[in-house]
Scaffold this motif. Structure first.
Motif, PDB file in Angstrom:
ATOM      1  N   ARG A 160     -44.741 -36.284  19.627  1.00 22.12           N
ATOM      2  CA  ARG A 160     -43.296 -35.550  19.601  1.00 22.12           C
ATOM      3  C   ARG A 160     -43.583 -34.189  19.649  1.00 22.12           C
ATOM      4  O   ARG A 160     -44.708 -33.658  19.536  1.00 22.12           O
ATOM      5  N   GLY A 195     -41.668 -33.628  24.401  1.00 20.73           N
ATOM      6  CA  GLY A 195     -43.037 -34.192  23.559  1.00 20.73           C
ATOM      7  C   GLY A 195     -44.288 -33.525  24.133  1.00 20.73           C
ATOM      8  O   GLY A 195     -44.118 -32.222  24.718  1.00 20.73           O
ATOM      9  N   THR A 238     -45.760 -41.378  19.997  1.00 24.23           N
ATOM     10  CA  THR A 238     -45.128 -42.085  20.662  1.00 24.23           C
ATOM     11  C   THR A 238     -45.613 -43.012  21.608  1.00 24.23           C
ATOM     12  O   THR A 238     -45.039 -43.927  21.967  1.00 24.23           O
TER      13      THR A 238
END
Length: 778
Positions: A64, A204, A234
């Motif tokens: 992130r 991100g 992620t």
């Protein structure tokens, strides 16, 4: 030496067709093995070359926007890092009205030194030249190929106020772009990235980690997850995934060529060994004479070995020469592989090793048979003539009593009168027929992928997605197309237990309208929290159908019950699929609303019977005025079409080996029946009936070999293809056996060729005038 040379010349004149067949078969085997080696090198070396030259990263961590990704550089196992880069996910479309793709844009003001992109077209970003309105972008070569983009083209990106100009295309050692699976990588200047209006969920960080020891990859991923927290990560990709993707179908093709090349080498060795044994039995008197005039056993053995090693050397030299001169001219990946292989430093010695290995293997197979020639006594020992016309077995007498043609009865008895010898001949003939059946099985399986993709995990011919249309408008547009059924879907990347890698968690279809997955084990998912998984995911988690598995998506847990296994060709089978309702319920049940988008990411379009994918795609594009992106679902058969040409070449090589073995069988049958000619004539058989006896004996041996070879070949092809499917993550269940009429045709053609090949030698033998002497009985 002069006597040995004269004997060799006489032997070659007597067995010229068999010698030519052995040489051609050996050449074909050498070509197969050399091409297989080239394909293996082509499958792995381009990626390895890029990875080495660019100092590639072993692990890529995607987090992130607020995660401290830079802290991973302090891990003990990390030797160097690339980044961290600030990233933005965006959908790019080539102007005017070109293809679209999802990109991960990385902001950087200078070219990285670790995992450095290798420019193959255009140039790298220049802060001076790419300022103002002409903002530049460098694309990874995989996404550039997918979009047909080149330097100088313009891209429109969602969330960016102005168009970007492609200034360069670069090769990387990362996982490449795949539509709907992994985004393409692109690089822009930091100020270009700052102009994006993308939301926080599209932003991100990405960092590449180059490790001191590549074997520590999984451990480093675990430490990264522990340091940053699972909710901050992620996606994770590793060098193993990138290499496996780069190998792709070339490795499968290389395995096919290598496997058949080795199988054909075994068949050729058996054929050569059988030919020597048969010729020794047919030339006992000549060998005895050679020993009587002073030849030692060692000299006799060396003569046989030298002759057949000469055949092997000629075949290997011919195969290597053809491969070197013409291999690069073959269209497609085989020609490209040969061109790449020639540039490798180990190309020359690999060619010598493979060629020498073929010669040594065939020479080793002939040693035992040649050794038997050395043991032949110098004084021939007469054997009792076979009592063909005397009192036969009860079965033979009953068959003759039932007025079965004598040629068939005596041919059957002659074919299997010596069980061990007949079994050896059947086994040698069965090996090439077995391999031919396996090749036909691979061909039929490939046809299944093309003709019935719904049975191999590809029910949807098209995938539609858009950011320019509302979901209600898109649904109405798809409903207006009467020749398809649309299934909404979404995909997320999930961390598996142990936090060592990511998998694809997919929700497709709804509880009211489930997606037609190709379930080969267990059953389809019908209830809440039920899912089906690919073989790659089950192997990764060491799970089975019926187990409950846990995974996390951005820190939110999903616990799913695996009720079935599907054939899954995407992402090496590491995919777990459930309904879109279950996927959304799991996200909302985790206590974080909005974990998934409110609208589906895509729609899988299953076409009705007879609908043409290209026509439907054009109709949807026209109806949406170009705002809907419609792509055809990638089919492995499209990349493996060269397998058909490979199968034809392999079958041709195996036919040559079979013909060489058939020549040996025919010669042995004619020789054995020649000893019985006086007895057969004494019981009243005409020359035509005697010819029929010899032909039917050869046909019966070939029939037994064809039935055994095709029967075992069907079992072997299913086992080998399913084994390859399991190893690739697709899973067992993809194999398709050849049609029964095709197998019957193989058997019929084999018997017909055997009968035709033996007809002329049998007719000559039947009309020969023989004396009942010791010569005919040896």
């Amino acid at each position: 030496m002069r006597a040995a040379a004269r004997w060799t010349q006489a032997h070659l004149r007597a067995h010229r067709p068999a010698a030519v067949l052995i040489v051609l078969a050996t050449a074909g085997i050498t070509i197969s093995l050399l091409l297989a080696t080239a394909l293996f090198a082509y499958a792995t070396d381009p990626w390895q070359r890029v990875f080495t030259q660019s100092s590639g990263a072993h692990v890529w961590i995607h987090t992130r926007a607020g995660a401290p990704a830079g802290s991973l550089a302090g891990l003990d196992e990390v030797r160097a890092t690339s980044g961290p880069f600030r990233t933005v996910r965006s959908t790019a479309s080539l102007q005017p009205g070109g293809a679209r793709a999802t990109l991960e844009l990385r902001g950087t003001d200078r070219k990285p030194t670790t995992a450095a992109p290798r420019i193959v077209a255009g140039r790298w970003l220049d802060p001076a030249a790419d300022a103002g309105t002409a903002k530049g972008i460098v694309l990874d070569s995989s996404v550039a190929r997918a979009m047909w983009a080149k330097p100088g083209d313009s891209l429109v990106l969602s969330g960016f106020p102005a168009q970007l100009r492609v200034v360069g295309v670069a090769d990387t050692a990362e996982v490449g772009f795949r539509a709907g699976e992994s985004p393409g990588v692109a690089w822009v200047l930091p100020r270009t990235l700052a102009a994006s209006t993308a939301g926080q969920d599209q932003r991100g960080r990405t960092i590449g980690l180059r490790l001191a020891d590549p074997a520590d990859t999984d451990y480093v991923v675990q430490r990264a997850v522990t340091r940053l927290g699972a909710e901050q990560i992620t996606d994770v990709s590793t060098w193993r995934q990138a290499r496996a993707e780069a190998e792709g179908d070339n490795q499968l093709l290389g395995r096919l060529l290598g496997g058949f090349g080795l199988g054909a080498l075994l068949a050729a060795a058996l054929a050569v060994g059988g030919a020597i044994s048969t010729r020794i039995r047919g030339h006992l008197r000549d060998i005895s004479i050679l020993k009587a005039i002073g030849f030692t056993p060692g000299q006799v053995v060396r003569m046989f070995l030298a002759l057949h090693l000469l055949f092997a050397l000629l075949g290997v030299a011919l195969g290597a020469l053809v491969t070197q001169l013409l291999g690069g001219l073959v269209p497609g990946r085989i020609g490209e592989a040969m061109a790449v292989w020639r540039q490798l430093p180990g190309h020359a010695w690999l060619t010598l090793v493979i060629s020498g290995g073929v010669v040594v293997f065939i020479g080793s197979a002939t040693c035992l048979a040649a050794w038997r020639a050395g043991r032949v006594p110098p004084v021939p020992v007469a054997r009792a003539a076979a009592a063909t016309g005397a009192r036969g077995p009860g079965l033979t007498r009953r068959a003759l009593g039932l007025r079965v043609p004598p040629a068939l009865v005596l041919g059957w008895r002659g074919a299997f009168h010596h069980p061990l010898r007949s079994s050896a001949a059947v086994a040698r003939l069965a090996v090439p027929l077995l391999l031919i059946t396996v090749a036909l099985g691979a061909w039929t399986t490939l046809d299944r992928f093309s003709a019935h993709p719904e049975n191999v995990g590809l029910p949807a011919a098209l995938t539609a997605r858009t950011d320019a249309l509302g979901d209600r408008e898109l649904r109405q547009l798809l409903r207006n197309q009467g020749d398809l059924t649309a299934y909404p879907g979404s995909e997320v990347q999930a961390l598996v237990p142990g936090q060592t890698g990511t998998i694809t968690l997919r929700g497709v279809g709804t509880d009211a309208r489930p997606y037609p997955f190709a379930v080969v084990e267990g059953r389809a998912a019908r209830g809440p929290d039920e899912a089906v998984a690919g073989q790659g995911l089950l192997d990764l988690l060491d799970a089975r159908v019926g187990d409950w598995v846990r995974m996390t998506v951005a820190g939110r847990p999903y616990v799913l019950h695996i009720v079935g296994r599907t054939i899954e060709t995407a992402d090496s089978g590491r995919v777990v699929s459930t309904s879109l309702d279950t996927l959304r319920d799991g996200a909302s049940g985790a206590g974080t609303p909005g974990a998934l988008p409110s609208r589906p990411d895509f729609y899988h379009l299953v076409l009705h019977h007879g609908a043409d994918p290209a026509t439907v795609r054009n109709a949807l594009t026209k109806a949406s005025a170009g705002r809907l992106e419609v792509r055809q679902t990638p089919n492995p058969a499209d990349q493996l079409s060269v397998v058909r040409a490979v199968a034809v070449g392999l079958i041709a090589v195996l036919i040559l080996i079979g013909l060489a073995e058939l020549a040996t069988t025919v010669g042995a049958g004619v020789r054995d029946r020649s000893r019985d000619l006086l007895a057969l004539r004494a019981v009243g058989l005409t020359p035509r009936q005697i010819t029929a006896v010899i032909v039917s004996a050869t046909a019966f041996v070939t029939l037994a070999a064809a039935l055994a070879g095709t029967g075992l070949g069907v079992l072997a092809s299913q086992w080998l293809i399913n084994l390859q499917g399991s190893a690739s993550g697709w899973g067992a269940g993809i194999a398709q056996r050849p049609a029964v009429p095709v197998l019957l045709l193989v058997v019929a053609v084999a018997v017909l060729i055997a009968a035709t090949a033996s007809a002329l030698p049998a007719a000559r033998a039947a009309r020969r005038r023989l004396a009942d002497s010791a010569t005919d009985l040896l």
